[in-house]
Design an enzyme around this catalytic site. Structure first.
Site, PDB file in Angstrom:
ATOM      1  N   THR A  61     -54.772 -44.125  44.237  1.00 30.14           N
ATOM      2  CA  THR A  61     -53.574 -44.391  43.461  1.00 30.14           C
ATOM      3  C   THR A  61     -53.981 -45.144  42.202  1.00 30.14           C
ATOM      4  OG1 THR A  61     -51.336 -45.288  43.594  1.00 30.14           O
ATOM      5  CG2 THR A  61     -53.032 -46.469  44.828  1.00 30.14           C
ATOM      6  N   LYS A  65     -56.662 -42.147  39.552  1.00 27.93           N
ATOM      7  CA  LYS A  65     -56.463 -40.702  39.757  1.00 27.93           C
ATOM      8  C   LYS A  65     -57.357 -39.849  38.847  1.00 27.93           C
ATOM      9  CE  LYS A  65     -51.953 -40.961  41.942  1.00 27.93           C
ATOM     10  NZ  LYS A  65     -50.563 -40.500  41.995  1.00 27.93           N
ATOM     11  N   ASN A  86     -55.220 -37.220  43.742  1.00 35.69           N
ATOM     12  CA  ASN A  86     -54.734 -38.314  44.603  1.00 35.69           C
ATOM     13  C   ASN A  86     -55.344 -38.237  45.993  1.00 35.69           C
ATOM     14  OD1 ASN A  86     -53.329 -36.152  45.714  1.00 35.69           O
ATOM     15  ND2 ASN A  86     -51.543 -37.401  46.189  1.00 35.69           N
ATOM     16  N   ASP A 102     -49.596 -34.544  45.014  1.00 28.87           N
ATOM     17  CA  ASP A 102     -48.333 -34.966  44.386  1.00 28.87           C
ATOM     18  C   ASP A 102     -47.551 -33.749  43.890  1.00 28.87           C
ATOM     19  OD1 ASP A 102     -48.717 -37.743  44.667  1.00 28.87           O
ATOM     20  OD2 ASP A 102     -49.837 -37.876  42.788  1.00 28.87           O
ATOM     21  N   GLY A 127     -46.564 -39.371  31.758  1.00 28.83           N
ATOM     22  CA  GLY A 127     -47.739 -39.955  32.392  1.00 28.83           C
ATOM     23  C   GLY A 127     -48.276 -39.035  33.480  1.00 28.83           C
ATOM     24  N   GLY A 128     -49.033 -39.625  34.398  1.00 26.86           N
ATOM     25  CA  GLY A 128     -49.676 -38.836  35.444  1.00 26.86           C
ATOM     26  C   GLY A 128     -48.705 -38.068  36.317  1.00 26.86           C
TER      27      GLY A 128
HETATM   28  P1  NAP Z   1     -47.780 -43.638  34.079  1.00 20.68           P
HETATM   29  O1  NAP Z   1     -48.813 -42.580  33.963  1.00 20.68           O
HETATM   30  O2  NAP Z   1     -48.142 -45.060  33.822  1.00 20.68           O
HETATM   31  O3  NAP Z   1     -46.560 -43.229  33.095  1.00 20.68           O
HETATM   32  C1  NAP Z   1     -45.477 -44.101  32.899  1.00 20.68           C
HETATM   33  C2  NAP Z   1     -44.367 -43.355  32.159  1.00 20.68           C
HETATM   34  O4  NAP Z   1     -43.198 -44.204  32.128  1.00 20.68           O
HETATM   35  C3  NAP Z   1     -44.699 -43.013  30.703  1.00 20.68           C
HETATM   36  O5  NAP Z   1     -44.110 -41.756  30.393  1.00 20.68           O
HETATM   37  C4  NAP Z   1     -44.004 -44.151  29.940  1.00 20.68           C
HETATM   38  O6  NAP Z   1     -43.656 -43.808  28.622  1.00 20.68           O
HETATM   39  C5  NAP Z   1     -42.762 -44.322  30.758  1.00 20.68           C
HETATM   40  N1  NAP Z   1     -42.105 -45.618  30.585  1.00 20.68           N
HETATM   41  C6  NAP Z   1     -42.575 -46.834  30.977  1.00 20.68           C
HETATM   42  N2  NAP Z   1     -41.687 -47.794  30.667  1.00 20.68           N
HETATM   43  C7  NAP Z   1     -40.636 -47.173  30.059  1.00 20.68           C
HETATM   44  C8  NAP Z   1     -39.402 -47.640  29.490  1.00 20.68           C
HETATM   45  N3  NAP Z   1     -39.070 -48.935  29.511  1.00 20.68           N
HETATM   46  N4  NAP Z   1     -38.564 -46.727  28.969  1.00 20.68           N
HETATM   47  C9  NAP Z   1     -38.881 -45.425  28.958  1.00 20.68           C
HETATM   48  N5  NAP Z   1     -40.037 -44.914  29.475  1.00 20.68           N
HETATM   49  C10 NAP Z   1     -40.900 -45.787  30.011  1.00 20.68           C
HETATM   50  O7  NAP Z   1     -47.119 -43.633  35.534  1.00 20.68           O
HETATM   51  P2  NAP Z   1     -47.016 -42.449  36.609  1.00 20.68           P
HETATM   52  O8  NAP Z   1     -48.226 -42.463  37.451  1.00 20.68           O
HETATM   53  O9  NAP Z   1     -46.609 -41.182  35.940  1.00 20.68           O
HETATM   54  O10 NAP Z   1     -45.833 -42.998  37.524  1.00 20.68           O
HETATM   55  C11 NAP Z   1     -44.501 -43.131  37.028  1.00 20.68           C
HETATM   56  C12 NAP Z   1     -43.614 -43.697  38.140  1.00 20.68           C
HETATM   57  O11 NAP Z   1     -43.567 -42.790  39.233  1.00 20.68           O
HETATM   58  C13 NAP Z   1     -44.142 -45.010  38.709  1.00 20.68           C
HETATM   59  O12 NAP Z   1     -43.054 -45.886  38.872  1.00 20.68           O
HETATM   60  C14 NAP Z   1     -44.716 -44.657  40.055  1.00 20.68           C
HETATM   61  O13 NAP Z   1     -44.533 -45.701  40.987  1.00 20.68           O
HETATM   62  C15 NAP Z   1     -43.878 -43.453  40.433  1.00 20.68           C
HETATM   63  N6  NAP Z   1     -44.647 -42.510  41.284  1.00 20.68           N
HETATM   64  C16 NAP Z   1     -44.158 -42.217  42.517  1.00 20.68           C
HETATM   65  C17 NAP Z   1     -44.819 -41.315  43.326  1.00 20.68           C
HETATM   66  C18 NAP Z   1     -44.258 -40.991  44.675  1.00 20.68           C
HETATM   67  O14 NAP Z   1     -44.980 -40.497  45.529  1.00 20.68           O
HETATM   68  N7  NAP Z   1     -42.985 -41.217  44.902  1.00 20.68           N
HETATM   69  C19 NAP Z   1     -45.998 -40.706  42.889  1.00 20.68           C
HETATM   70  C20 NAP Z   1     -46.488 -41.026  41.612  1.00 20.68           C
HETATM   71  C21 NAP Z   1     -45.786 -41.937  40.831  1.00 20.68           C
HETATM   72  P3  NAP Z   1     -44.681 -44.094  27.371  1.00 20.68           P
HETATM   73  O15 NAP Z   1     -45.613 -42.930  27.332  1.00 20.68           O
HETATM   74  O16 NAP Z   1     -43.773 -44.143  26.196  1.00 20.68           O
HETATM   75  O17 NAP Z   1     -45.363 -45.396  27.661  1.00 20.68           O
END
Ligand code: NAP
Length: 268
Positions: A61, A65, A86, A102, A127-128
Site C-alpha cells: 500500500t 505501489k 498492490n 484494485d 492518483g493511483g
Molecule cells: P493519491 O494517488 O495520493 O491521489 C490523491 C487524489 O486526491 C489526487 O487526485 C488529488 O488531487 C486528490 N485530492 C487530494 N486532496 C484533495 C482535495 N482537497 N480536493 C480535491 N482533490 C483532492 O491517492 P490514491 O492512492 O489514488 O487514493 C485516493 C483515496 O482512495 C485515498 O483516500 C485512499 O485511502 C482510497 N483508496 C481506497 C482503496 C480501497 O480499497 N477502498 C484503494 C485505494 C485507495 P491532486 O492531483 O490535485 O493533488
C-alpha cells in the site's frame, strides 16, 4: 507460511484482521498474514529477503505501489497498464510477480450492479486509484470522464490510459448526467473534509444510478451520505477493500476467498 501487507505507515491497515479471518475459515491454520511496516530505504532489500523467511506473497500500500511494480520480474496486464502493483507473488525460486487487484475488484463490484459497456462514468481524481478505475472501466467498454483538482494530471492520465479529461469546472458543467460516479480523491478521509471540494452538482449526483467512494473510515463519507440522502445506490470503500483483498488471497493460496467472512471481519 507467511503473507503480509507492506506500507509506511501501515499500522492502521485492516488487511491482517480480514485476511487472517479468511485463512482461518479456509482451514489454512499454518498461514499467517502480518503487518510489514517498512521505511522507504528498506523496501527493496526487505522484499528480496521475504521468500527465504517463509513469505509466499505480500500486499503493498502507500507509498509502495510503484516501487513494487518496479522491482518485479514479471507483471500482470492490470499492474503494467496502471503502473502500480498492490500484490506481489513471491515464488520459491525468488521470482517476484506483480499484480494489481484494485482494478478488477472495482470492476467486479460495479459490474454486479450495472452493465459496464456504454455506461457513462464520472471519475474524480487522477492518483493511483483513479488510474486503476479508469483502466478497469474503459477496458470494460464504459465511457469515462475524468476530473482532477490539478487538471494537468487528469489530462496525463487520460493520454496514458484512456477516458476523457474534463479540464476545470466549466468542462464539468457540460456533463448533463452520468450513470456512475467514482470518487478516487482522498476527499472524505479527514472528518473536516467537505463535499464542496468535489464538483458534484445536486443534479449530477441525484441523476446517477450508483455512487462509489473509495474512501473509507470510521464514519460515513460526505459523498456516501449525500448520495444516500438523494436516494442513489452506493458502494463504499470497505467493500472495495474486501474485494481487492479477496482477489489477492486467491492469488496467494489458490483457494476461493470467503467473501462473507472477510466482510464481517471489517465490520460490513
Ligand atoms: P493519491 O494517488 O495520493 O491521489 C490523491 C487524489 O486526491 C489526487 O487526485 C488529488 O488531487 C486528490 N485530492 C487530494 N486532496 C484533495 C482535495 N482537497 N480536493 C480535491 N482533490 C483532492 O491517492 P490514491 O492512492 O489514488 O487514493 C485516493 C483515496 O482512495 C485515498 O483516500 C485512499 O485511502 C482510497 N483508496 C481506497 C482503496 C480501497 O480499497 N477502498 C484503494 C485505494 C485507495 P491532486 O492531483 O490535485 O493533488
Amino acid at each position: 507460511l507467511r503473507l503480509g501487507v507492506a506500507g509506511w505507515p501501515v499500522a492502521h491497515s485492516r488487511s491482517p484482521v480480514m485476511q487472517n479471518a479468511a485463512l482461518h475459515a479456509l482451514g489454512l491454520g499454518d498461514w499467517r498474514y502480518q503487518l510489514l511496516p517498512l521505511p522507504p530505504a528498506l523496501f527493496d532489500q526487505t522484499v528480496a529477503a521475504l521468500p527465504a523467511n517463509g513469505f509466499r506473497g505480500i500486499n503493498v500500500t502507500i507509498p509502495y505501489k510503484q516501487a513494487a511494480l518496479a522491482l518485479a520480474d514479471a507483471a500482470s496486464a492490470a499492474a503494467t497498464a496502471t503502473g502500480a502493483a498492490n500484490t506481489l507473488l513471491l515464488q520459491p525460486d525468488g521470482t517476484v510477480v506483480a499484480d494489481n487487484t484494485d482494478a478488477p475488484a472495482l470492476r467486479a463490484a460495479i459490474a454486479e450492479r450495472l452493465p459496464l459497456p456504454g455506461l457513462s462514468v464520472f471519475v474524480l481524481g487522477a492518483g493511483g486509484s483513479a488510474r486503476a478505475a479508469v483502466w478497469a472501466l474503459t477496458a470494460a467498454g464504459a465511457d469515462v470522464h475524468v476530473w482532477n483538482r490539478t487538471a494537468s494530471r487528469a489530462a496525463d492520465l487520460c493520454a496514458a490510459i484512456g477516458g476523457r479529461p474534463l479540464a476545470g469546472l466549466a468542462a464539468v458543467a457540460t456533463l448533463r448526467s452520468v450513470d456512475l460516479i467514482v470518487n478516487c480523491t482522498s476527499v472524505g478521509l479527514r472528518p473536516e473534509d467537505e463535499l464542496s471540494a468535489l464538483p458534484l452538482s445536486p443534479r449530477l449526483l441525484g441523476g446517477a444510478r450508483l455512487v462509489v467512494d473509495l474512501v473509507y473510515g470510521k464514519h460515513e463519507t460526505p459523498l456516501i451520505a449525500a448520495a444516500r440522502a438523494a436516494g442513489v445506490e452506493t458502494l463504499g470503500g470497505l467493500e472495495i477493500l474486501v474485494r481487492q483483498g479477496a482477489l489477492a488471497l486467491e492469488l496467494f493460496t489458490g483457494r476461493k476467498a470467503p467473501l462473507a467472512v472477510m466482510r464481517a471481519a471489517v465490520g460490513l
